[in-house]
Design a protein around this motif. Sequence first.
Motif, PDB file in Angstrom:
ATOM      1  N   ASP A 120     -66.965  49.707 -86.608  1.00 32.58           N
ATOM      2  CA  ASP A 120     -66.386  49.157 -85.377  1.00 32.58           C
ATOM      3  C   ASP A 120     -64.914  49.519 -85.211  1.00 32.58           C
ATOM      4  O   ASP A 120     -64.377  49.440 -84.096  1.00 32.58           O
ATOM      5  CB  ASP A 120     -66.532  47.632 -85.353  1.00 32.58           C
ATOM      6  N   ASP A 121     -64.260  49.880 -86.312  1.00 38.88           N
ATOM      7  CA  ASP A 121     -62.833  50.233 -86.254  1.00 38.88           C
ATOM      8  C   ASP A 121     -62.598  51.701 -85.910  1.00 38.88           C
ATOM      9  O   ASP A 121     -61.454  52.129 -85.764  1.00 38.88           O
ATOM     10  CB  ASP A 121     -62.152  49.928 -87.599  1.00 38.88           C
ATOM     11  N   TRP A 122     -63.659  52.472 -85.764  1.00 39.54           N
ATOM     12  CA  TRP A 122     -63.501  53.913 -85.522  1.00 39.54           C
ATOM     13  C   TRP A 122     -63.293  54.199 -84.032  1.00 39.54           C
ATOM     14  O   TRP A 122     -63.978  55.035 -83.437  1.00 39.54           O
ATOM     15  CB  TRP A 122     -64.719  54.671 -86.027  1.00 39.54           C
ATOM     16  N   THR A 123     -62.370  53.541 -83.409  1.00 42.83           N
ATOM     17  CA  THR A 123     -62.189  53.681 -81.967  1.00 42.83           C
ATOM     18  C   THR A 123     -61.504  55.010 -81.622  1.00 42.83           C
ATOM     19  O   THR A 123     -60.728  55.561 -82.410  1.00 42.83           O
ATOM     20  CB  THR A 123     -61.368  52.513 -81.410  1.00 42.83           C
ATOM     21  N   TRP A 124     -61.803  55.483 -80.432  1.00 48.76           N
ATOM     22  CA  TRP A 124     -61.354  56.806 -79.985  1.00 48.76           C
ATOM     23  C   TRP A 124     -59.836  56.922 -79.958  1.00 48.76           C
ATOM     24  O   TRP A 124     -59.271  57.971 -80.273  1.00 48.76           O
ATOM     25  CB  TRP A 124     -61.957  57.064 -78.599  1.00 48.76           C
ATOM     26  N   LYS A 176     -75.646  52.387 -88.946  1.00 49.39           N
ATOM     27  CA  LYS A 176     -74.976  51.747 -87.814  1.00 49.39           C
ATOM     28  C   LYS A 176     -74.333  52.807 -86.920  1.00 49.39           C
ATOM     29  O   LYS A 176     -74.419  52.741 -85.687  1.00 49.39           O
ATOM     30  CB  LYS A 176     -73.922  50.765 -88.311  1.00 49.39           C
ATOM     31  N   ALA A 177     -73.678  53.797 -87.541  1.00 53.55           N
ATOM     32  CA  ALA A 177     -73.066  54.885 -86.770  1.00 53.55           C
ATOM     33  C   ALA A 177     -74.127  55.653 -85.987  1.00 53.55           C
ATOM     34  O   ALA A 177     -73.922  56.035 -84.829  1.00 53.55           O
ATOM     35  CB  ALA A 177     -72.309  55.820 -87.703  1.00 53.55           C
ATOM     36  N   TYR A 178     -75.284  55.853 -86.618  1.00 54.33           N
ATOM     37  CA  TYR A 178     -76.414  56.525 -85.965  1.00 54.33           C
ATOM     38  C   TYR A 178     -76.806  55.753 -84.705  1.00 54.33           C
ATOM     39  O   TYR A 178     -77.013  56.334 -83.633  1.00 54.33           O
ATOM     40  CB  TYR A 178     -77.585  56.586 -86.946  1.00 54.33           C
ATOM     41  N   SER A 179     -76.898  54.451 -84.819  1.00 55.49           N
ATOM     42  CA  SER A 179     -77.305  53.603 -83.697  1.00 55.49           C
ATOM     43  C   SER A 179     -76.276  53.644 -82.575  1.00 55.49           C
ATOM     44  O   SER A 179     -76.637  53.712 -81.391  1.00 55.49           O
ATOM     45  CB  SER A 179     -77.505  52.161 -84.169  1.00 55.49           C
ATOM     46  N   VAL A 180     -74.987  53.617 -82.934  1.00 53.32           N
ATOM     47  CA  VAL A 180     -73.918  53.670 -81.932  1.00 53.32           C
ATOM     48  C   VAL A 180     -74.006  54.971 -81.141  1.00 53.32           C
ATOM     49  O   VAL A 180     -73.926  54.983 -79.901  1.00 53.32           O
ATOM     50  CB  VAL A 180     -72.536  53.535 -82.602  1.00 53.32           C
ATOM     51  N   LEU A 181     -74.181  56.086 -81.849  1.00 53.21           N
ATOM     52  CA  LEU A 181     -74.237  57.385 -81.190  1.00 53.21           C
ATOM     53  C   LEU A 181     -75.517  57.532 -80.361  1.00 53.21           C
ATOM     54  O   LEU A 181     -75.500  58.101 -79.266  1.00 53.21           O
ATOM     55  CB  LEU A 181     -74.145  58.499 -82.238  1.00 53.21           C
TER      56      LEU A 181
END
Length: 794
Positions: free
Chosen positions: A668-672, A565-570
């Motif tokens: 989803d909680d890893w917001t900037w 999922k992180a891969y897809s977000v990036l």
Amino acid sequence: MKLLKKSLKIVLLLLVLLSVGVWLFTKTLHPTYEGELQLASISDKVTVFYDEVGVPHITAQNQQDAYIALGYVHAQDRLWQMELIRRISAGRLAEVFGKDLVRVDKFFSGLGIEEAAEKTIQELDKNSEAYKLTEAYLNGVNQFIEEGATPLEFYLVGLEKENYTIKDVYNVFGYMAFSFAVAHKTDPLLTEVKEKLGESYVNELLSSYNENLTLNKTTNKKTIHADFSIAVNEIMDKLPVSPFIGSNSWVIAPPKTKNGKVIFANDPHIAYSQPSVWYQNHIKTPDFEIYGFNLALMPFPLLGHNTNYAYGLTMLANDDLNFYVEENNPEDPMEYKTPEGYQKYELWDKHIKVKGGKDTTYQVKVSKHGPIMNGLMEQVKDKRPIATNWIYTQLPNKLLEVSYKMSHANSLQDFKTGAAQIHAPGLNVMYGDAKGNVGWFASAKLYELRDSLSSKMYLNGASGKDEIIAYLDFEENPQAENPSWNYVYSANNQPDSVRGKLYPGYYQPEDRAKRIVELLEPKNDFTKQDVAEMIYDVTSPVVPEIGRELLASVDKSSLSPSAKKAYSVLEKWDGEYLKTNVAPTIYNRFLYEFLTATFKDDLGKSFQLFIDSQLQDQVLAQLAKREQSVWWDDVSTTDKVETRNEIITTAFQKAIAFLQNQLGENVDDWTWNRVISVEYEHAIGKAGGLLRKFFNVGPFETIGGNEVINNQIFKLDSTGVYKIHAGPSTRRVIDFSDVENSIAIMPTGQSGNVFSPYYKDQAQKYVDGEFVRMNLNEEDIKKNKNKLVFLPKK
């Protein structure tokens, strides 16, 4: 019981009296923004209206009186800042902060800034307007010292006030010039890479300088132990005053604006601090007007505008500092080799006073190339004498005349004659005017070395073959006046060619430059609001490409569902750094793990220095594309040679594992906004505790990141928490179709006095991308309630 009650009443009374006493005492420390005061040496009444954000609008009958008043009001808001900045180049910080600053003092006092200042002052034209107005300004500063309230900081550190001289002004010039120089952090590191790892390693780093460039076009086509670099980095980190870093500026010509008038934008990037680095002021006399942004102890603004023209600057990042390896006489260490035979080192005797400790005395050896740096920093283990050859101290210094000329110009050509006199630091000087002219001038003393000689390596001081061959005439410098593409800009990026080749320097990667061009090119109806939004832009056109280049080498079959999922977000990221974006959090941790896996085994303790440097920024985009690299192999594993795919896949897996531990399992909680923040630190607030809460401003959540237009600069490190330490020191937008309502903002506030209402009143507006008016309308200015009148002293 009666005795106890009586005792409690006495204690309570004493506490009340103490509180009242403290309150009354602090009231005496507030700046004076209204009423009447008498000033010596002024010939007529001077009126100062303070606007809603504390900017003094000074009206006088002549410039002499106006600059005396400017010195007084500048000092009452910023005397503590003035005191710190004048002490850096003179090596006098340990007098205030004790033995921890001796290393800093020893380094700066050995650079030759004071010696160069003394020589310059001896040769100044004492009858020039620049000199006379500088003395008037210092007169005002010193009158405040003698008659005004002592800032709280002086009481807290037990410091006596001292009057200022023109030498202090030149010490500020020297500090500014040094903080713009990058070579002191980069050249020793590159030299050590070459000497300890070999040509292939350093060549791969240097080859990246000519790749992935957005050129600033001209219109005048004619295991490494880098002890010196590490030591300088540590010294700069300890400074209680902001170093200069980068900047953006663009000037849009009338054909690209909606109202057919020039729009000027500038946001110099400087390390954050409290107070803010710039002091805004507006001076008006019958023959002169300027709305300026001044550094502490500088009478003339480096950023300014009036109804006729506007100017600003960014860092050119040319190479104006070289290191020469000298060769001592084996029979006499006080002599060094030259092509003409051995010469005696010049000796400077230095003395450092240390608060609460023993004073330090030492000597600096000076060759024809400059001071020998080895003895100035105990971390430097190199046995060879290393001389610092810095153009700032080597050539005549005309910065006082330059700043005067730029703030008093009558035309584009007049302005250009001032910019042409800059020798160091190298600056991109930006210009726009009410007549529709726009200009960019790379202002510095550029030079030539012999072919094939790299100024980014240590040079041979003994041979005579590595000397500067020639200095270029200013007309050969990169520059653009009224270009056919109808705008000029600078983002510390590589300028176009000089004498048929790209001029070497320490330029920033193309990210901001590419974004500026990307936004400017397609649009021909810019308004002030468009430019205000653009200067707050937080999208990088480059980092998503780098991210996708790296992701292409990740073995997706080895990833967990969360990692996929992180891969897809990036992979889908558009490069925007907003508070609620997740991709920036993933990208920056992935980047840290990638750089660690690639470089740390080879660079050792210099690794952190490297990833904090401009060199890493410049190398990254090209390295991300390389299928083959000498850096891929992990030298700590002797039984195998790692591939690009292995290095990058491992780095991505480590990044995801770290973020899960730091921020939880849900991507989803890893917001900037959970990992980035900004706090504006005061020199005393750095001590922490109550002092931090009292003097510092923040922390704040913000948007932005490294190398976007709204450049919020932080260091990558193992913590995964990004403390922003630098960024736009002001944002300015000047629209000549409505010049009286041009806009700006400061990171915190106008005053450095903690008891002033203007100490931090702009802070929230700044992080939210808002602006306040830079008022030039005389009628509106007179409506302000705070009015301070200076009368001639009887």
